[in-house]
Design a protein around this motif. Structure first.
Motif, PDB file in Angstrom:
ATOM      1  N   ALA A 327      -2.793 -29.964  21.766  1.00 23.25           N
ATOM      2  CA  ALA A 327      -3.144 -31.356  22.040  1.00 23.25           C
ATOM      3  C   ALA A 327      -2.225 -32.362  21.337  1.00 23.25           C
ATOM      4  CB  ALA A 327      -4.596 -31.600  21.636  1.00 23.25           C
ATOM      5  N   GLU A 328      -1.989 -32.163  20.052  1.00 29.29           N
ATOM      6  CA  GLU A 328      -1.224 -33.162  19.305  1.00 29.29           C
ATOM      7  C   GLU A 328       0.201 -33.293  19.851  1.00 29.29           C
ATOM      8  OE1 GLU A 328      -0.423 -32.340  15.200  1.00 29.29           O
ATOM      9  OE2 GLU A 328      -0.060 -34.443  14.719  1.00 29.29           O
ATOM     10  N   ALA A 329       0.768 -32.154  20.232  1.00 25.96           N
ATOM     11  CA  ALA A 329       2.142 -32.184  20.744  1.00 25.96           C
ATOM     12  C   ALA A 329       2.210 -32.801  22.147  1.00 25.96           C
ATOM     13  CB  ALA A 329       2.737 -30.783  20.751  1.00 25.96           C
TER      14      ALA A 329
ATOM     15  N   ILE B  71       5.908 -34.469  14.799  1.00 29.33           N
ATOM     16  CA  ILE B  71       4.553 -34.524  14.245  1.00 29.33           C
ATOM     17  C   ILE B  71       4.486 -33.657  12.995  1.00 29.33           C
ATOM     18  CG2 ILE B  71       3.193 -35.233  16.240  1.00 29.33           C
ATOM     19  CD1 ILE B  71       2.950 -32.351  17.085  1.00 29.33           C
ATOM     20  N   HIS B  72       3.434 -33.892  12.225  1.00 30.74           N
ATOM     21  CA  HIS B  72       3.361 -33.322  10.887  1.00 30.74           C
ATOM     22  C   HIS B  72       3.393 -31.788  10.913  1.00 30.74           C
ATOM     23  CE1 HIS B  72       2.834 -33.460   6.686  1.00 30.74           C
ATOM     24  NE2 HIS B  72       1.514 -33.373   6.611  1.00 30.74           N
ATOM     25  N   GLY B  73       4.374 -31.237  10.256  1.00 31.89           N
ATOM     26  CA  GLY B  73       4.449 -29.782  10.097  1.00 31.89           C
ATOM     27  C   GLY B  73       5.244 -29.054  11.147  1.00 31.89           C
ATOM     28  N   GLY B  96       9.369 -32.458   4.290  1.00 33.69           N
ATOM     29  CA  GLY B  96       8.849 -32.602   2.924  1.00 33.69           C
ATOM     30  C   GLY B  96       8.167 -31.327   2.473  1.00 33.69           C
ATOM     31  N   ASP B  97       7.748 -31.313   1.221  1.00 36.52           N
ATOM     32  CA  ASP B  97       7.075 -30.110   0.706  1.00 36.52           C
ATOM     33  C   ASP B  97       5.726 -29.905   1.395  1.00 36.52           C
ATOM     34  OD1 ASP B  97       6.961 -32.561  -0.779  1.00 36.52           O
ATOM     35  OD2 ASP B  97       5.691 -31.616  -2.260  1.00 36.52           O
ATOM     36  N   GLY B  98       5.074 -30.996   1.782  1.00 30.81           N
ATOM     37  CA  GLY B  98       3.833 -30.854   2.537  1.00 30.81           C
ATOM     38  C   GLY B  98       4.129 -30.453   3.965  1.00 30.81           C
ATOM     39  N   ASP B  99       5.077 -31.147   4.541  1.00 27.38           N
ATOM     40  CA  ASP B  99       5.430 -30.924   5.945  1.00 27.38           C
ATOM     41  C   ASP B  99       5.888 -29.479   6.192  1.00 27.38           C
ATOM     42  OD1 ASP B  99       5.808 -32.452   8.492  1.00 27.38           O
ATOM     43  OD2 ASP B  99       7.865 -31.725   8.269  1.00 27.38           O
ATOM     44  N   ALA B 100       6.729 -28.974   5.319  1.00 30.84           N
ATOM     45  CA  ALA B 100       7.287 -27.635   5.546  1.00 30.84           C
ATOM     46  C   ALA B 100       6.395 -26.527   5.024  1.00 30.84           C
ATOM     47  CB  ALA B 100       8.656 -27.522   4.875  1.00 30.84           C
ATOM     48  N   GLY B 129       3.795 -38.035  -0.447  1.00 28.63           N
ATOM     49  CA  GLY B 129       4.168 -39.429  -0.671  1.00 28.63           C
ATOM     50  C   GLY B 129       3.528 -40.361   0.348  1.00 28.63           C
ATOM     51  N   LEU B 130       3.693 -40.050   1.593  1.00 31.42           N
ATOM     52  CA  LEU B 130       3.271 -40.980   2.651  1.00 31.42           C
ATOM     53  C   LEU B 130       1.775 -41.275   2.612  1.00 31.42           C
ATOM     54  CD1 LEU B 130       4.569 -42.506   5.080  1.00 31.42           C
ATOM     55  CD2 LEU B 130       3.613 -40.729   6.526  1.00 31.42           C
ATOM     56  N   THR B 131       0.981 -40.276   2.262  1.00 30.42           N
ATOM     57  CA  THR B 131      -0.464 -40.503   2.211  1.00 30.42           C
ATOM     58  C   THR B 131      -0.903 -40.970   0.823  1.00 30.42           C
ATOM     59  OG1 THR B 131      -0.663 -38.113   1.959  1.00 30.42           O
ATOM     60  CG2 THR B 131      -1.131 -39.006   4.119  1.00 30.42           C
TER      61      THR B 131
HETATM   62  C1  LIG Z   1      -1.860 -33.729  11.719  1.00 27.08           C
HETATM   63  C2  LIG Z   1      -1.666 -34.618  10.576  1.00 27.08           C
HETATM   64  N1  LIG Z   1      -2.365 -34.401   9.451  1.00 27.08           N
HETATM   65  C3  LIG Z   1      -2.214 -35.220   8.407  1.00 27.08           C
HETATM   66  C4  LIG Z   1      -1.335 -36.257   8.455  1.00 27.08           C
HETATM   67  C5  LIG Z   1      -1.215 -37.159   7.255  1.00 27.08           C
HETATM   68  N2  LIG Z   1       0.019 -36.925   6.515  1.00 27.08           N
HETATM   69  C6  LIG Z   1       1.144 -37.568   6.841  1.00 27.08           C
HETATM   70  S1  LIG Z   1       2.423 -37.186   5.849  1.00 27.08           S
HETATM   71  C7  LIG Z   1       1.446 -36.144   4.938  1.00 27.08           C
HETATM   72  C8  LIG Z   1       1.999 -35.421   3.745  1.00 27.08           C
HETATM   73  C9  LIG Z   1       3.422 -35.702   3.524  1.00 27.08           C
HETATM   74  O1  LIG Z   1       3.877 -35.022   2.427  1.00 27.08           O
HETATM   75  P1  LIG Z   1       5.322 -34.428   2.411  1.00 27.08           P
HETATM   76  O2  LIG Z   1       5.542 -33.592   3.594  1.00 27.08           O
HETATM   77  O3  LIG Z   1       5.518 -33.794   1.101  1.00 27.08           O
HETATM   78  O4  LIG Z   1       6.274 -35.686   2.614  1.00 27.08           O
HETATM   79  P2  LIG Z   1       6.610 -36.880   1.607  1.00 27.08           P
HETATM   80  O5  LIG Z   1       5.832 -38.055   2.087  1.00 27.08           O
HETATM   81  O6  LIG Z   1       6.224 -36.453   0.265  1.00 27.08           O
HETATM   82  O7  LIG Z   1       8.070 -37.077   1.793  1.00 27.08           O
HETATM   83  C10 LIG Z   1       0.163 -36.119   5.420  1.00 27.08           C
HETATM   84  C11 LIG Z   1      -0.904 -35.305   4.826  1.00 27.08           C
HETATM   85  C12 LIG Z   1      -0.627 -36.454   9.654  1.00 27.08           C
HETATM   86  N3  LIG Z   1       0.249 -37.428   9.827  1.00 27.08           N
HETATM   87  N4  LIG Z   1      -0.812 -35.613  10.680  1.00 27.08           N
END
Ligand SMILES: Cc1ncc(C[n+]2csc(CCOP(=O)(O)OP(=O)(O)O)c2C)c(N)n1
Ligand code: SF4
Ligand SMILES: [Mg+2]
Lengths: 619, 338
Positions: A327-329, B71-73, B96-100, B129-131
């Motif tokens: 869905a998200e994609a 999109i995230h991840g 990012g560390d969360g993203d990857a 960072g972003l959140t």
């Molecule tokens: C599906 C989804 N879940 C949660 C989020 C909220 N979100 C956006 S960025 C993020 C974490 C980012 O951390 P990181 O990847 O380490 O990147 P940084 O901001 O530290 O560079 C989260 C939880 C989102 N955008 N999409």
């Protein structure tokens, strides 16, 4: 040659007959069924088939859970469904009879391998008494008890085969017998056997002998048993082959790739009943198809979206649970305005649900299963072979309108086969991707065609057109990021309008049956054949019934409202609790809709539809 | 390519204004990437920068290249599709560390395992960072953040260990402030064909300021980090007088001159050794027990998925009789109705 020699007691001329082969999953019933179907198709009958696999791969032998069935409907006229009830049932063991006896038509023929009806097997199948035939109340039927196992052993005793190989040939005996019953030549099967076992001459000989012996055995029966004759159908000239829905989908995209000049990319993760599309395209390296078996459905669609960004005809295939993960994609594809086709071969839900059974489970998910105002095109196929056409159209619309397109098929279409007239690619409309090759003044990534609202497709590698896209909202005029409220409104409206504009080029909703009707029957997708058969039957009986079947659900054909408005009574028939009905109520609220719904993992039967429509007509 | 080599790092800057917080480590990394691309002789149109979601993932907007902020991840998955679809492109994944490693962990390990020819630049600030400041899968155990007010109770991932565990063939580490080293490492990663993971230790001034400061502090960084270069002895320290040796199965920090140790006794870095055991030990070194390893720790040539796919397609095509849609549909059982 036997045909001329034989003097049969009774040859029944029929326009159509339904045959079901059933046995243990190891009995080779799928092969037997498809060989018989193909024989009939080559003979010139129209056919429709329905394989019914056990959901467990290795269910215990001899139990109902392990019964595998293959039903084929053959006719001298158009055949639209695999048939509700069977005229001829082949049951290789008591469990097969137990599982399928209830689908038999009174007066039909039941062929059983009587050797397998020993006490142990009867108990295993769940019969209460020692006489399953009596328990099934088969008074009206021709029951042909054939010692298939021992006759097969007898037939092959000189061949020096091991016991297992001998037992494996049982299905050829049954097939030979059924071919006799229908006056079908054996050539097709003989050729198949010779090719399939080309490297094992002993197996070829054994199978050919058993097949022939089964056929000859029919002559011993002829004094007591009627046989059938079904005229070849009056069908369009051309080259034909049998095609199932999943292969049709795969080939539709191959056709679209060739026609558009785009390389085909599939990102996918296996899931029943969609896996065969992934498998078929994985084998099409010869045509340059790139297939990526991803680590999950999310990666499947995301890789496809990456390929789309890189300028390819991109596709992802799945079923309900996997569709949920995508869905998200899909939302990203909507926002990025990239072409992408998502095929959902629907199955019983929710959750893991009924993986091997059919259901019109995901219309709402396709229409609404995303965050935000996220319009995607939703297209539906309605027969195994038109899965080809709608796959082609899905690709064409996605590419030409720079939008995700969701193509819905279902388990019933995916596994069902029909003869397919092989089309020439020139019969299909051109596919013209809106590629941008050169920078023009004022070009930016989201510059739109004024008429269609479609943005250009500037593919990485093209000099001078570097740009950035993504899931964040963009400014209507510059394509740069924008959080401005009125701009967001404009963009949301524009994305919706872009999708709705596609309706301009869609074929109108057709009315089948009796246009001047007292009842309009509405459906979508894989229920077409059963609805059509029911409507035709009622019109033959003097009722006045019309049918409208949706293939384009978002956007809908432009004349939809005008069609619906014409009828006083409308019934929306679906294999769910009323998803299209709900959608129509939202779109055209001033119209009254009755519903007919079923969620049993099975298609409608034409009979239950006829009964129900009659009641509605009489109300 | 002549024209391309004329590009300078400013040619890779987009017209968008950069929106990271002043002082954020991302600024420096952006400059390093642009510099590396210019030095690599890239042309703008052959570059695709793919990111997920996070502060770091805003990166593509600032690049004059093709960019996709996804999109995230899912950056690894999208980047995989881009590279397979068009292997000619230089595909850089920004994550990012969360993203990857949190939401995108699955895609990350599989992209690495498949050895897709991507340059994966992992911005490790040990925070979301972003959140606005929640702990991440790389935050140290006990780390206090908005969602771990009493300290985390989970073990962090070590990106190098994870990469090698996922059968990665390239891993390097650098730090935002060290522009020169970063450019050097990024260029090595770009030249490596396969999945190159570059962990960039990045400072988030707002939510996790100075996490990596011990490694950059003036006058101490030479004592606390070691820059590994293939074929060179593993020496470090202000006076280059410390080194690494093997003591049984473990690494040991030694001082030249102590107990008669000479440069000859010091390990020589072999980034191309297929056996990952030593690379793993080097990647896992943590201050204060060890210096933290910088530079290219592992770079073992290996076939890439994208290239093998093309080879397989060509091999099948050379043999197959099916050359078109028409050949396909007429293969198998076809009959004619006249
Ligand atoms: C599906 C989804 N879940 C949660 C989020 C909220 N979100 C956006 S960025 C993020 C974490 C980012 O951390 P990181 O990847 O380490 O990147 P940084 O901001 O530290 O560079 C989260 C939880 C989102 N955008 N999409
Ligand atoms: S919040 Fe942290 S990581 Fe994000 S831009 Fe600001 S300093 Fe950089
Ligand atoms: Mg972070």
């Amino acid at each position: 040659m036997y045909l001329t020699m034989m003097q049969k007691t009774k040859v029944i001329e029929r326009e159509e007959v339904v045959v079901r082969f059933s046995g243990d999953s190891g009995d080779g019933m799928q092969l037997t069924g498809s060989l018989f179907s193909n024989t009939s198709a080559v003979y010139g009958n129209d056919i429709s088939t329905f394989p019914d696999f056990p959901s467990e791969i290795r269910a215990p032998q001899g139990t109902i859970g392990g019964v595998s069935g293959f039903q084929v409907h053959i006719g001298s006229g158009d055949v639209h469904t695999p048939g509700d009830q069977t005229d001829v049932l082949v049951a290789m063991n008591p469990a097969a009879l137990k599982a399928n006896g209830k689908f038999m038509k009174p007066g039909g023929i039941l062929i059983v391998d009587i050797d397998s009806f020993d006490e142990k097997s009867i108990v295993k199948a769940g019969y209460q008494t020692e006489d399953p035939l009596a328990e099934e109340h088969l008074g009206d039927y021709y029951v042909i008890k054939v010692p298939i196992t021992s006759l097969t052993k007898e037939s092959l005793k000189e061949m020096g085969l091991d016991a297992k190989s001998i037992l494996r040939s049982k299905n050829m005996f049954a097939l030979g017998l059924v071919c006799w019953l229908f006056n079908r030549p054996l050539e097709y099967t003989q050729t198949y056997i010779r090719n399939k076992f080309a490297k094992k001459p002993q197996i070829v000989d054994a199978n050919l002998k058993v097949l022939q012996d089964g056929y000859d055995y029919g002559m011993i029966l002829e004094a007591v048993t009627p046989s059938y004759h079904i005229q070849p159908a009056d069908i369009e000239k051309g080259f034909y082959r049998n095609l199932n829905g999943n292969t049709a989908v795969a080939w539709g995209f191959i056709a679209a790739a060739e026609k558009s000049g785009l390389e085909l990319f599939l990102g996918s993760y296996p899931i029943t009943p969609a896996t065969e599309i992934l498998q078929e395209l994985s084998g099409r390296k010869d045509l340059g198809v790139k297939v990526f078996q991803a680590e999950d459905e999310i990666a499947g669609i995301c890789s496809a979206l990456g390929a789309s960004f890189a300028g390819r005809l991109a596709l992802t295939t799945t079923s309900g649970p996997g569709f949920a993960l995508k869905a998200e994609a899909i939302g990203l594809a909507v926002m990025a305005e990239l072409p992408l086709v998502i095929v959902d071969v629907q199955r019983g839900g929710p959750s893991t649900g009924l993986p091997t059974k059919t259901e019109q489970s995901d219309l709402f998910q396709a229409l609404y299963g995303r965050n935000g105002e996220s319009p995607a095109v939703v297209i539906v196929a309605s027969t195994p072979v038109n899965c080809f056409d709608y796959a082609y159209m899905a690709a064409k619309i996605a590419v030409e309108h720079m939008t995700p397109v969701i193509l819905l098929t279902d388990g019933f279409l995916a596994n069902g086969t029909q003869p397919w007239r092989i089309p020439d690619l020139s019969e299909f409309p051109a596919i013209v991707p809106p590629l941008v090759h050169q920078k023009k003044d004022g070009w930016y990534a989201y510059a739109r065609d004024a008429e269609s609202l479609v943005r250009g497709w500037a593919v990485p590698g093209t000099p001078g057109l570097q740009h950035r896209i993504g899931g964040l909202e963009k400014d209507y005029f510059t394509g740069a990021l924008s959080h401005d409220g009125p701009n967001h409104q404009k963009m949301v409206d524009t994305r919706e309008a872009k999708v709705q504009k596609i309706a301009d080029s869609l074929p109108p909703l057709e009315i089948l049956g009796n246009e001047d009707a007292d009842l309009l029957v509405i459906g979508w997708g894989g229920t077409f054949g059963h609805l059509h058969t029911a409507v035709a039957r009622l019109n033959e009986q003097g009722y006045r019934v019309a049918q409208a079947h949706f293939h384009y659900i978002n956007p809908m054909p432009l004349n939809t409202y005008e069609v619906l408005k014409r009828y006083k009574k409308i019934v929306v028939c679906e294999l769910n609790l009323g998803q299209l009905a709900g959608y129509l109520r939202m779109k055209f609220p001033d119209i009254q809709y009755a519903q007919f719904n079923k969620v049993q993992g099975l298609p409608f039967t034409s009979a239950e539809l006829v009964d129900n429509f009659k009641k509605m007509l009489e109300d | 390519m002549q024209e391309a080599s004329a590009l300078t790092y400013t040619d890779f800057k987009s017209n968008q204004s950069v929106k990271w917080c002043p002082g954020c480590g991302d600024h420096a990394i952006l400059n390093s990437v642009q510099k590396a691309m210019a030095e690599l002789g890239y042309s703008q149109e052959e570059v695709a920068v793919i990111s997920g979601i996070g502060c770091s993932s805003r990166f593509p907007y600032y690049m004059n290249a093709y960019g996709f902020h996804t999109i995230h991840g899912r950056a690894s998955a999208v980047a995989t599709g881009v590279k397979i679809a068009n292997p000619e492109l230089k595909v850089w994944q920004i994550t990012g560390d969360g993203d990857a490693l949190a939401i995108g962990g699955n895609h990350f390990i599989h992209a690495v395992r498949r050895n897709i020819d991507l340059n994966i630049i992992l911005f490790n600030n040990q925070i979301y960072g972003l959140t606005k400041g929640q702990y991440s899968p790389t935050s140290k155990k006990g780390f206090v953040s908005k969602t771990s007010p009493f300290g985390t109770i989970e073990n962090p991932f070590r990106p190098g260990e994870l990469t090698i565990g996922a059968r990665g063939h390239f891993f390097a580490r650098t730090i935002d402030k060290e522009l020169k080293l970063t450019v050097e490492v990024l260029k090595e990663a770009a030249k490596f064909s396969g999945a190159s993971v570059v962990e960039v230790l990045q400072n988030c001034v707002i939510y996790n300021d100075r996490t990596h400061e011990v490694l950059t502090e003036k006058g101490f960084k030479e004592e606390r980090t070691i820059v590994l270069r293939h074929g060179q002895p593993m020496l470090f320290g202000k006076d280059n007088d410390k080194g690494l040796m093997l003591d049984g199965l473990n690494l040991k920090v030694v001082k030249l001159g102590d107990n008669g140790i000479t440069e000859k006794d010091i390990l020589v870095h072999d980034a191309m050794n297929p056996d990952p055991s030593l690379h793993l030990k080097l990647a896992n070194m943590e201050y204060p027990d060890y210096p933290v390893a910088m530079g290219v720790i592992r770079a073992v040539p290996y076939a890439t998925y994208n290239a093998e796919l093309v080879e397989q397609i060509e091999a099948v095509q050379a043999k197959s009789k099916i050359k078109s849609f028409k050949d396909l549909v007429f293969s198998g059982d076809v009959w004619e109705v006249k």
